[in-house]
Design a protein around this motif. Structure first.
Motif, PDB file in Angstrom:
ATOM      1  N   UNK A 510      -6.920   3.992   6.139  1.00 33.72           N
ATOM      2  CA  UNK A 510      -5.954   3.006   5.643  1.00 33.72           C
ATOM      3  C   UNK A 510      -6.164   2.711   4.152  1.00 33.72           C
ATOM      4  N   UNK A 511      -7.412   2.702   3.719  1.00 34.00           N
ATOM      5  CA  UNK A 511      -7.674   2.522   2.291  1.00 34.00           C
ATOM      6  C   UNK A 511      -7.038   3.646   1.476  1.00 34.00           C
ATOM      7  N   UNK A 512      -7.210   4.868   1.946  1.00 37.25           N
ATOM      8  CA  UNK A 512      -6.594   6.005   1.264  1.00 37.25           C
ATOM      9  C   UNK A 512      -5.071   5.944   1.334  1.00 37.25           C
ATOM     10  N   UNK A 513      -4.566   5.487   2.470  1.00 37.82           N
ATOM     11  CA  UNK A 513      -3.118   5.384   2.648  1.00 37.82           C
ATOM     12  C   UNK A 513      -2.525   4.398   1.646  1.00 37.82           C
ATOM     13  N   UNK A 514      -3.222   3.298   1.415  1.00 31.65           N
ATOM     14  CA  UNK A 514      -2.736   2.303   0.459  1.00 31.65           C
ATOM     15  C   UNK A 514      -2.664   2.894  -0.948  1.00 31.65           C
ATOM     16  N   UNK A 515      -3.710   3.626  -1.342  1.00 29.23           N
ATOM     17  CA  UNK A 515      -3.718   4.243  -2.671  1.00 29.23           C
ATOM     18  C   UNK A 515      -2.609   5.272  -2.791  1.00 29.23           C
TER      19      UNK A 515
END
Length: 892
Positions: A510-515
């Motif tokens: 999810x962190x990568x998805x946000x970026x």
């Protein structure tokens, strides 16, 4: 502070004057890697920062830098920050190294290493002369010329470097006749800030003055960087807007240089950067036409296009001489990037003739070269197309001196309009903005641009120029690994990526998805432009399938809810170049455009708005230094250092001129008001930064003065309605205004926890520990818990994703399961489940197909990500084994 035997021994060595600690004992070699992939090329000058664990490295320590095969590279170092015990926290380094993707090793040494090539700087009352060993440069101390000359082996390559600005008294759309004035740079002060042996740096401060001499404006602050053995000069150019936005419209702003043209026209060349490392390359007089132009039966045109020297006209046969003289010669050229998605290359033979289009493309790298086969100058502009409208212009190539202009604001675009978006004020209830008379002003904001000059003793091969264009647009940077950075204990509480369990893997995804989502949004929404690049929008409008770009406080984000912290913590834990460039652009923008640097508002920033400077709320939360420290320490960028010092010195006093709570509370006996956050914690972050950068305890004392005044209050940080206090900048003390208990949700959301986490380790102050732990314990707790602690039945704080790190911190301190459970329960709610889910929107009801996330806001993205990163570090061992969000576990 904890003092182990290792640190004790290091300290004892210094106290007994035993000199630096032996390298084998004090610190293992630090591996350095390049931020980005580069093709092998000539060595380049580079500066970067390296942190050290507390007590490991003392001031005055020597270092050596080696390649993987043990070759020593030139190295210069200087202190950037200190730990409270006086040991080095960050060091700045400069070297000249081959950019070839290999790892370098930084080692502690007992003595410095001497090198053959050094920068030499000679200064007198009139000028500064700098020699890199291959390049000689003269910088005057007075006058209009900022860079008098660049010479290689005594041969003039370029000179008369200055800044010019075209100003008009109205917009191009007006039908009235416009009056234009030409302004030129004028020097006020020149200072040598570093003088070698590897790096020299000169700072020039001045203004722009009209040719008629009747007006001056736009303060300039320029740094020039020189490296040993390098023919490149880096320019960091800052202008501060101090005009009247209703009268002063900038039509063009450029660095301009004069370049001697000594060779015949067919041996003069022009180059522009295109796309994907491609170059547009042509001679001033192309030797091609109906007939082949040859010498010794060889067509010379292929070699001419490559920039190779061609025989002078007299060496050709008579018929070929006639052909050459009859070919057109092109005097003027321009590369125009008026949008982020389109550029043109045009040329003309003379001012009396038409421009013709020679090439077109999407995004130019922003590089231009002008010269002849005996030498020339290249200029690269960083973030060229991203900061449109921009242009590169080369003129008078058929005369004795060509002119090369790097337009930071293109004169071939509409004039710069700094006015507010409306003449009617709008209120908080209607548009979430707070327009107040006289405060929607750009007066005092700034803009920093970066350029690189490349001097040449020939017309270089296209491959070389392409590489320089790449360096100019994407400068090399040496970095340390996230693992090493984490081990030093800098930047507070943050976690390294961890996929060791289904829940942790879900969070990392999810962190990568946000970026990824925001990277795509920047491009598909065209968040580019001279004043806009680096910022993102605040809130989405799913009905119109666009961000709320025109609705007051929902438009540009301006660091609201710590978006800058979000990007930087994502970078330091991953080391990803793409995230670094996002964070860098945001820091450049938010520290310059969203902050006032001169005038009565100096030291304060502007809240989110349709125009970055449009909101009447001017506060320290937007100008705070804490979120800029990442960029400063990782790159040693001196301009960012200036800004951080500005706010440390000016912000709290500016609050007395413009009380942050002036519309909520009447004036009291105290000079102004402040909340714990986002006011006092932002100020504390400013002082923390100044303290570690200087080692001067006066900055620490400002923090402890506030702490001691708060410690005397009955309810700690909650001592006051809405978390408000009286504040006196003269004493740095906070004062209780009433006997109520209250809070401000922004105290937990605008970088306050990030500053507090660092202060806890640095201060070693019991009063602070009690205050901060009480705050984290009671925030969002039950009324019963608050009653037990404070003696009143009241609710303080909110529950939910944004605040989960507070109970997680208490779990970290106490190891009590109840805090870990509270933290993960708050974080893993329904909003977490769908926050970054996207869909494709298409059809006649929208201008173009897009990918959208209907419920997104940057507030949610930033706070979800920050809490995720910190929860993994504080309470990662207590993340639930199973949860509906990650059962079954997702994969990247």
């Amino acid at each position: 502070m904890k003092l182990n035997v290792h640190i004790f021994f290091c300290t004892l060595c210094v106290l007994l004057n035993f000199g630096p600690v032996p390298p084998s004992f004090a610190q293992a070699p630090v591996e350095l890697r390049w931020l980005q992939e580069h093709r092998p090329d000539n060595p380049v000058g580079i500066s970067w920062g390296v942190p050290w664990p507390e007590g490991k490295v003392q001031k005055g320590q020597h270092f050596i830098l080696e390649t993987k095969n043990g070759t020593s590279l030139p190295l210069q170092n200087w202190p950037l920050a200190y730990w409270p015990d006086g040991s080095l926290k960050w060091s700045g380094f400069a070297t000249v190294a081959p950019v070839n993707n290999s790892l370098l090793k930084l080692k502690i040494s007992e003595k410095s290493t001497a090198f053959e090539n050094e920068v030499h700087l000679i200064e007198n009352t009139r000028k500064i002369r700098i020699s890199t060993g291959t390049l000689d440069c003269i910088i005057p101390k007075t006058g209009t010329i900022l860079l008098d000359s660049l010479r290689i082996n005594g041969r003039m390559i370029a000179g008369k470097g200055s800044i010019e600005c075209i100003v008009q008294d109205g917009l191009d759309e007006n039908q009235t006749t416009l009056q234009r004035k030409l302004y030129n740079s004028i020097i006020n002060e020149v200072t040598v800030e570093q003088k070698g042996p590897v790096k020299a740096m000169v700072r020039i401060r001045g203004r722009l003055k009209s040719e008629a001499g009747d007006h001056s404006w736009l303060p300039l602050d320029i740094r020039m960087y020189f490296y040993a053995g390098s023919n490149a000069v880096r320019l960091v150019n800052t202008m501060t807007y101090d005009g009247d936005e209703h009268k002063d419209f900038i039509k063009g702003l450029a660095w301009t240089f004069s370049i001697p043209m000594r060779e015949q026209l067919h041996n003069r060349h022009v180059r522009f950067a295109g796309e994907n490392r491609g170059m547009w390359a042509e001679p001033v007089r192309p030797l091609t036409g109906r007939r082949v132009i040859s010498i010794d039966d060889k067509d010379v045109f292929p070699d001419q296009v490559k920039g190779k020297a061609i025989a002078n006209t007299k060496q050709f046969t008579g018929d070929k001489q006639a052909l050459i003289k009859d070919l057109p010669a092109w005097s003027d050229y321009r590369l125009i990037q008026n949008t982020a998605n389109g550029f043109l290359v045009q040329k003309r033979t003379n001012p009396q003739s038409a421009w013709i289009t020679a090439h077109a493309g999407k995004r130019s790298a922003g590089y231009a070269f002008a010269g002849d086969t005996g030498g020339g100058l290249g200029i690269g502009i960083k973030d060229f197309w991203q900061s449109y409208p921009a242009a590169m212009e080369i003129s008078h190539t058929t005369s004795d001196h060509a002119h090369l202009k790097a337009w930071l604001w293109s004169p071939y675009a509409e004039a710069m309009d700094m006015r507010h978006y409306d003449t009617i004020p709008h209120g908080l209830e209607a548009t979430y903005e707070d327009v107040q008379k006289g405060l929607s002003t750009p007066y005092g904001i700034a803009r920093t641009s970066e350029l690189t000059l490349f001097a040449h003793s020939e017309t270089p091969p296209t491959e070389t120029l392409s590489r320089q264009a790449e360096i100019g647009s994407d400068p090399p940077l040496l970095t340390i690994s996230p693992e090493y950075l984490h081990s030093t204990g800098v930047f507070g509480i943050w976690s390294l990526p961890d996929r060791s369990s289904p829940g942790k893997a879900w969070i990392e995804n999810r962190l990568n998805q946000a970026i990824r989502f925001y990277q795509k949004e920047i491009d598909q929404r065209n968040w580019y432009g001279f004043w806009d690049y680096g910022d993102v929008m605040h809130s989405y409008d799913p009905v119109r399938h666009t961000w709320r770009y025109d609705i007051g406080g929902f438009a540009w984000d301006n660091t609201e809810l710590a978006s800058e912290f979000w990007l930087w913590y994502n970078y330091i834990r991953t080391g990803r170049k793409d995230i670094f460039r996002m964070a860098e652009a945001m820091t450049r923008h938010t520290s310059e455009v969203d902050v006032y640097h001169i005038g009565k508002l100096a030291g304060l920033g502007s809240r989110h708005n349709v125009r970055h400077w449009g909101c009447g709320s001017k506060e320290v939360r937007e100008s705070q230094a804490a979120s800029r420290r990442f960029y400063y320490y990782l790159t040693t960028d001196e301009r960012t250092g200036d800004i951080m010092q500005e706010v440390a010195e000016k912000a709290d006093r500016a609050m007395t001129e413009l009380d942050p709570l002036r519309l909520i509370y009447p004036k009291t006996e105290y000079p102004t008001h402040a909340r714990i956050g986002p006011d006092w914690l932002a100020l504390a972050g400013n002082w923390m930064t100044a303290w570690e950068r200087t080692g001067d305890n006066k900055w620490r004392n400002k923090i402890t003065s506030g702490i001691h005044s708060l410690a005397k209050m009955p309810y700690g940080f909650f001592s006051g309605e809405l978390g408000a206090f009286g504040y006196d900048p003269a004493t740095n003390q906070m004062h209780m205004l009433n006997n109520k208990i209250g809070h401000s949700h922004l105290s937990a959301l605008m970088g306050g926890p990030e500053v507090a986490f660092e202060l806890t380790e640095l201060l070693d102050n019991k009063d602070w520990d009690v205050l901060w732990q009480q705050y984290c314990t009671l925030w969002g707790a039950s009324e019963k818990e608050v009653q037990k602690a404070l003696g009143k039945t009241v609710k303080v704080g909110h529950t939910g994703i944004w605040y989960a790190r507070l109970p997680a911190y208490m779990y970290h301190i106490t190891r009590k399961q109840e805090f870990a459970t509270r933290a993960w329960d708050w974080f893993l709610n329904e909003k977490s489940a769908k926050l970054f889910d996207s869909r494709v929107a298409d059809g006649v009801h929208i201008p173009k197909p897009i990918e959208e996330t209907p419920g997104i806001s940057t507030n949610e993205a930033a706070q979800w990500s920050l809490n995720a990163i910190q929860l993994l570090e504080l309470a990662g061992d207590k993340i639930p084994e199973e949860h509906p969000l990650w059962t079954p576990a997702t994969k990247e």
